[in-house]
Motif scaffolding. Structure first.
Motif, short mmCIF file in Angstrom:
data_model
loop_
_atom_site.label_atom_id
_atom_site.label_comp_id
_atom_site.label_asym_id
_atom_site.label_seq_id
_atom_site.Cartn_x
_atom_site.Cartn_y
_atom_site.Cartn_z
N THR A 95 5.15 19.60 -35.76
CA THR A 95 6.37 20.25 -36.57
C THR A 95 6.84 21.02 -35.79
O THR A 95 7.86 21.22 -35.27
CB THR A 95 5.36 20.77 -37.42
N THR A 96 5.97 22.65 -34.58
CA THR A 96 6.42 23.29 -33.69
C THR A 96 7.32 22.43 -32.83
O THR A 96 8.63 23.61 -32.91
CB THR A 96 5.16 24.04 -33.23
N GLU A 97 7.27 21.34 -31.97
CA GLU A 97 7.94 20.71 -30.85
C GLU A 97 9.43 20.63 -32.03
O GLU A 97 10.74 20.67 -31.77
CB GLU A 97 7.45 19.39 -30.32
N VAL A 200 14.56 20.94 -43.16
CA VAL A 200 13.39 20.30 -44.27
C VAL A 200 12.70 20.39 -43.41
O VAL A 200 11.92 19.95 -43.02
CB VAL A 200 13.66 19.76 -45.20
N ASP A 201 11.21 21.51 -43.49
CA ASP A 201 9.60 21.66 -42.62
C ASP A 201 9.18 20.63 -44.01
O ASP A 201 8.52 21.65 -45.03
CB ASP A 201 9.03 22.82 -42.63
N GLY A 202 8.86 19.65 -43.35
CA GLY A 202 7.81 19.09 -44.23
C GLY A 202 5.99 19.00 -44.42
O GLY A 202 5.78 17.71 -44.38
N HIS A 226 -1.15 15.63 -38.00
CA HIS A 226 -2.59 15.91 -37.73
C HIS A 226 -3.09 16.64 -39.52
O HIS A 226 -3.95 17.22 -39.97
CB HIS A 226 -2.88 17.03 -37.33
N LYS A 227 -1.84 16.85 -40.08
CA LYS A 227 -1.52 17.48 -41.60
C LYS A 227 -2.09 15.72 -42.83
O LYS A 227 -2.03 15.99 -43.96
CB LYS A 227 -1.42 18.25 -42.07
N LEU A 228 -1.38 14.90 -41.90
CA LEU A 228 -2.27 13.57 -42.82
C LEU A 228 -3.07 12.31 -42.05
O LEU A 228 -2.55 11.62 -42.18
CB LEU A 228 -0.22 13.36 -42.38
N1 PMP Z 1 5.55 24.39 -40.67
C1 PMP Z 1 4.46 24.51 -42.27
C2 PMP Z 1 4.60 24.33 -43.50
C3 PMP Z 1 2.84 24.39 -41.87
O1 PMP Z 1 2.23 24.63 -42.38
C4 PMP Z 1 2.80 24.64 -39.97
C5 PMP Z 1 0.85 23.85 -40.14
N2 PMP Z 1 0.54 25.14 -40.48
C6 PMP Z 1 3.92 24.41 -39.03
C7 PMP Z 1 5.19 24.48 -39.28
C8 PMP Z 1 3.45 24.09 -37.76
O2 PMP Z 1 3.10 22.31 -37.54
P1 PMP Z 1 2.13 22.15 -36.67
O3 PMP Z 1 0.83 23.76 -35.53
O4 PMP Z 1 1.18 21.09 -36.39
O5 PMP Z 1 3.52 22.86 -35.50
#
Ligand code: PMP
Length: 368
Positions: A95-97, A200-202, A226-228
């Motif tokens: 998500t960060t990237e 949207v940050d999903g 990794h959250k799935l």
């Molecule tokens: N946004 C939200 C809402 C998150 O929960 C997270 C991870 N905890 C991130 C962004 C960042 O995700 P990642 O570390 O997998 O890049």
């Protein structure tokens, strides 16, 4: 809706079959990262033992096979979030990237001095810092929608903050800290009225909610594997095809080129324009198994079970002295955060045994 066979599901997670501090492991940190079912681990193993090759440009059997599996996952991810086309899915590190890619590339092309980027006060750092950097670079202004004491957004403030100068609204769909589900349709409608784009940050919502990016009508949707139940170091950027086509490349090299000379380089079509270098092939392929896991057990059934657990923990902790729940929104995913009076959250997390004895009840601490 199917009923979950919890014993069978637990058996699918090798990590749970161990003791920590002399007790069977109870893992409550799924909002940070989920554990991985056996099928995902086996897919990683199989890939390296049987299929390992670089993809897209190889002219041999293993390259064909690896490319086929890799692109099959892109199709599956597109279906998972209701994207219109596979080429609207870009593989990233997370998500960060994905957010940094949008801030760099969309920001370069569309954001100008004086424009406003609107976020909310419940964003993860990954959805704050890239916009701060962009605003510094471009002379744009960051605006923040405040959060009320129950952990919901101040909707009146949102309406006032999203205005004609707003270039982009970037908000978390479901908060990983509070669990709050934000009113995505309403926020997107406010942005659309002002001609603004929407990200949207999903990262948290993709695990719990049925996602349909076309129904949402967002421009970008980002989440992490990794959250799935999937591997770390893999994420996804959904973007509307027409918009991605207008955006410049994010990084140079490898698969993102069409032709290179020392004078000039032309770029590949989307999604490859945004996938420079050898991607995370094994993890992409293994993520297909994570999607199989979700499909096999049913997202609705998983959510119903999680919601029931949330209700149970809220009810059981309601009369425990000193527990201060954080985020009491009516619309919540199953994330439960709390403080314990007079204790630092770090100590609570580190010393759950002591917490249990102090509170006199069987609590496993989680505070993030
Ligand atoms: N946004 C939200 C809402 C998150 O929960 C997270 C991870 N905890 C991130 C962004 C960042 O995700 P990642 O570390 O997998 O890049």
């Amino acid at each position: 809706m199917q009923k979950l066979d919890l014993t069978a599901i637990r058996a699918e997670f090798p990590v749970l079959h161990q003791e920590v501090h002399g007790k069977p492991l109870v893992y409550l940190d799924n909002a940070a990262t989920t554990q991985k079912p056996l099928a995902v681990l086996q897919a990683l193993d199989q890939y390296y033992k049987r299929d390992n090759a670089n993809i897209h440009r190889g002219a041999h059997a293993l390259a064909d096979r690896a490319t086929g599996y890799f692109e099959q996952t892109r199709k599956r991810v597109a279906q998972f979030i209701g994207a219109a086309e596979d080429r609207e899915i870009i593989f990233t590190k997370g998500t960060t990237e994905s957010i940094n890619l949008v801030a760099a590339s969309f920001g370069e092309r569309f954001v100008e001095r004086g424009d406003e980027i609107v976020i909310t006060a419940m964003e993860h750092h990954a959805n704050i810092v890239p916009w701060q950097l962009l605003c510094q670079r471009k002379g744009a202004v960051l605006r923040v929608i405040p959060v009320l004491s129950d952990g919901t957004l101040d909707r009146a403030a949102a309406e006032a903050l999203i205005g004609p100068k707003t270039k982009l609204l970037a908000f978390v769909h479901a908060s990983n800290a509070l669990g709050t589900i934000n009113p995505a349709e309403e926020l997107i409608a406010l942005a659309r009225k002002q001609g603004a784009y929407v990200l949207v940050d999903g990262a948290q919502s993709a695990s719990h909610l049925q996602i349909d990016v076309q129904a949402l009508d967002c421009d970008f949707f980002v989440f992490s594997a990794h959250k799935l139940y999937g591997p770390t170091g893999l994420g996804f950027l959904y973007g509307k095809a027409a918009l991605l086509e207008e955006m410049p490349p994010y990084q140079g090299g490898g698969e993102m080129i069409r032709e290179v000379s020392f004078e000039q380089t032309t770029f590949n079509d989307i999604p490859f324009k945004f996938e420079a270098g050898t991607p995370n092939i094994a993890d992409v392929i293994a993520f297909g198994e994570a999607l199989n896991f979700i499909e096999q057990h049913g997202k609705a059934a998983i959510k119903a079970h999680e919601d029931a657990l949330l209700q149970q923990v809220v009810a059981e902790l309601a009369d425990v002295k000193g527990i201060l729940p954080l985020g009491t929104a009516a619309q919540k995913v199953s994330v439960f955060s709390f403080n314990i009076q007079h204790m630092h959250p770090f100590d609570v997390g580190r010393c759950s045994t002591r917490v249990v004895s102090r509170c006199g009840r069987g609590i496993t601490a989680h505070s993030r």
